[in-house]
Design a protein around this motif. Structure first.
Motif, PDB file in Angstrom:
ATOM      1  N   UNK A 380      13.114 -35.150   9.076  1.00  0.00           N
ATOM      2  CA  UNK A 380      12.009 -35.532   9.947  1.00  0.00           C
ATOM      3  C   UNK A 380      10.655 -35.552   9.240  1.00  0.00           C
ATOM      4  N   UNK A 381      10.501 -34.851   8.167  1.00  0.00           N
ATOM      5  CA  UNK A 381       9.197 -34.798   7.492  1.00  0.00           C
ATOM      6  C   UNK A 381       9.351 -34.352   6.049  1.00  0.00           C
ATOM      7  N   UNK A 382       8.313 -34.631   5.264  1.00  0.00           N
ATOM      8  CA  UNK A 382       8.244 -34.087   3.913  1.00  0.00           C
ATOM      9  C   UNK A 382       7.715 -32.659   3.984  1.00  0.00           C
ATOM     10  N   UNK A 383       7.556 -32.044   2.835  1.00  0.00           N
ATOM     11  CA  UNK A 383       7.153 -30.635   2.767  1.00  0.00           C
ATOM     12  C   UNK A 383       5.828 -30.391   3.492  1.00  0.00           C
ATOM     13  N   UNK A 384       5.782 -29.368   4.322  1.00  0.00           N
ATOM     14  CA  UNK A 384       4.593 -29.030   5.109  1.00  0.00           C
ATOM     15  C   UNK A 384       4.135 -27.621   4.766  1.00  0.00           C
ATOM     16  N   UNK A 385       2.834 -27.456   4.592  1.00  0.00           N
ATOM     17  CA  UNK A 385       2.256 -26.129   4.426  1.00  0.00           C
ATOM     18  C   UNK A 385       0.966 -26.067   5.233  1.00  0.00           C
ATOM     19  N   UNK A 386       0.779 -24.981   5.961  1.00  0.00           N
ATOM     20  CA  UNK A 386      -0.405 -24.776   6.794  1.00  0.00           C
ATOM     21  C   UNK A 386      -1.045 -23.455   6.396  1.00  0.00           C
ATOM     22  N   UNK A 387      -2.340 -23.482   6.066  1.00  0.00           N
ATOM     23  CA  UNK A 387      -3.035 -22.232   5.750  1.00  0.00           C
ATOM     24  C   UNK A 387      -4.124 -21.976   6.792  1.00  0.00           C
TER      25      UNK A 387
END
Length: 427
Positions: A380-387
């Motif tokens: 469903x998506x590429x790599x995700x990162x949330x800070x």
């Protein structure tokens, strides 16, 4: 099994019972041994995807450090372009009153902020160009002549010619609508109690909906564009004035078809997450780009009746035509998406909820250690990162973000020292 054998030995007399027993035993076998294998694969897949989410604690030397987040963003964008088609960056979103459009605006603002895109911004208000006209030379902030605008997403009346004057030819047009009666009720309470709009302030405190619908000529403004409660969605979509005084669908339908030819997608508030997945697919955005945090949800419980809804259909006939027209188109579009569409919607809801939980904790607790939320690449998506910095952006309301964008594009407009920020325009 002994019962089956005995039934068999007794011959034709018990043949019917023997057959039923065989069927029951076969059903039990299928339920216990075959069905689990059919469902566990799907469940294991979902659990595997969800297990790919994690919250990582980092220190100052870690590559996830917030001071180095631009490096993450660059690598993320690079991997994302390999994951899907080139993202569309020229977007005009028609922000329709009381339809959930503020959430969509915040999503688009965050997208443009991360890519340093140029927004068409209001000249005199953080989030409003005009209540009764489209964008003009006088109500927008002008960028340098050698630059181009990329995005429009604040309140304004739709006019294709006016939009085309400032936006690139390949701009994708997006709108949003809501059940007309719910939109009407939300507008009455919002503009009466929060903004004290004069014609609504005159309504009785009790049963304002009832009184407005039973006496529209007593309360509604004479100019249809000055009303927040009579076919306001149709006003925002720029329908001609003559259509507000007719119930002839043969006159209304041609303009609705014209809107359909100009808008790539009209989102539906009641199917908000489905609309966002359609938006993501049309614009080739990553799932990270459409994440949002629920805020400003209404706490009131309005008093309304079936008679109110009946009267409202007569009061705002044009909005019902607009809504029903685009709802049919919306579901036709959904049916064309393929089998994975609803699975993506379900996954998005889980991911969005997990990110909201993470951000609510991170924003509240500013103490170290620093944490980031990550979700590995999947179907469903590429790599995700949330800070934390992105959590702050997710938590911002539309007005805060509009000011943030304005001060970056036009640094000379930033308040100096203790100078008060530009007040939000009142009606």
């Amino acid at each position: 099994m002994p019962l089956i054998y005995i039934s068999y030995l007794k011959g034709r007399k018990f043949k019917k019972y023997w057959t039923w027993l065989l069927l029951i035993m076969s059903a039990i076998f299928i339920i216990h041994f075959i069905s689990p294998s059919l469902f566990t694969g799907e469940c294991q897949t979902k659990q595997r995807i969800i297990s790919d989410w994690s919250i990582i604690t980092v220190d100052d030397d870690n590559e996830f450090n917030s001071n180095n987040f631009s490096l993450i963003s660059d690598s993320f964008l690079a991997s994302r372009r390999q994951f899907m088609k080139e993202e569309i960056r020229h977007v005009a979103f028609l922000k329709v009153h009381k339809t959930g459009s503020s959430t969509v605006t915040s999503i688009i603002q965050r997208f443009g902020w991360a890519r340093q895109l140029n927004f068409i911004l209001p000249a005199t208000s953080p989030n409003l160009f005009s209540q009764n006209e489209s964008i003009t030379t006088n109500n927008i902030l002008h960028i340098d002549k050698d630059e181009t605008y990329d995005i429009l997403c604040n309140h304004v009346i739709y006019n294709k010619q006016a939009f085309q004057k400032y936006l690139p030819p390949d701009t994708v047009y997006i709108g949003i609508v809501r059940d007309p009666f719910d939109q009407f009720v939300s507008s009455v309470y919002y503009y009466k109690y929060r903004w004290s709009v004069p014609y609504l302030a005159r309504l009785p405190i009790r049963y304002p909906i009832k009184y407005l619908l039973e006496n529209p000529n007593q309360y509604e403004p004479k100019n249809y564009q000055n009303s927040f409660t009579k076919s306001r969605m149709s006003v925002d979509f720029g329908l001609p004035e003559e259509l507000f005084h007719t119930t002839d669908k043969n006159k209304i339908l041609p303009y609705l078809r014209k809107l359909h030819s100009e808008f790539k997608l009209v989102m539906i508030k009641e199917y908000f997450d489905e609309s966002l997945i359609l938006l993501r697919r049309i614009l080739n955005w990553n799932m990270k780009d459409i994440l949002y945090i629920i805020k400003n949800s209404s706490k009131y419980v309005p008093l309304r009746s079936y008679r109110d809804r009946y009267l409202h259909k007569q009061h705002s006939f044009l909005d019902y035509c607009l809504y029903n027209f685009f709802v049919r188109i919306f579901w036709k579009r959904v049916r064309q998406q393929g089998e994975d569409f609803h699975a993506e919607v379900s996954y998005f809801r889980q991911l969005r909820s997990a990110v909201e939980d993470f951000c609510s904790e991170v924003v509240k607790k500013s103490a170290l250690p620093v944490q980031v939320f990550e979700a590995k690449e999947n179907e469903f998506h590429s790599y995700i990162v949330i800070n934390k910095e992105e959590c702050v952006l997710l938590s911002m309301d539309e007005v805060e973000f509009s000011n943030k964008l304005k001060w970056r594009q036009f640094p000379h407009l930033r308040p100096m020292g203790n100078q008060r920020r530009h007040p939000r325009k009142r009606w």
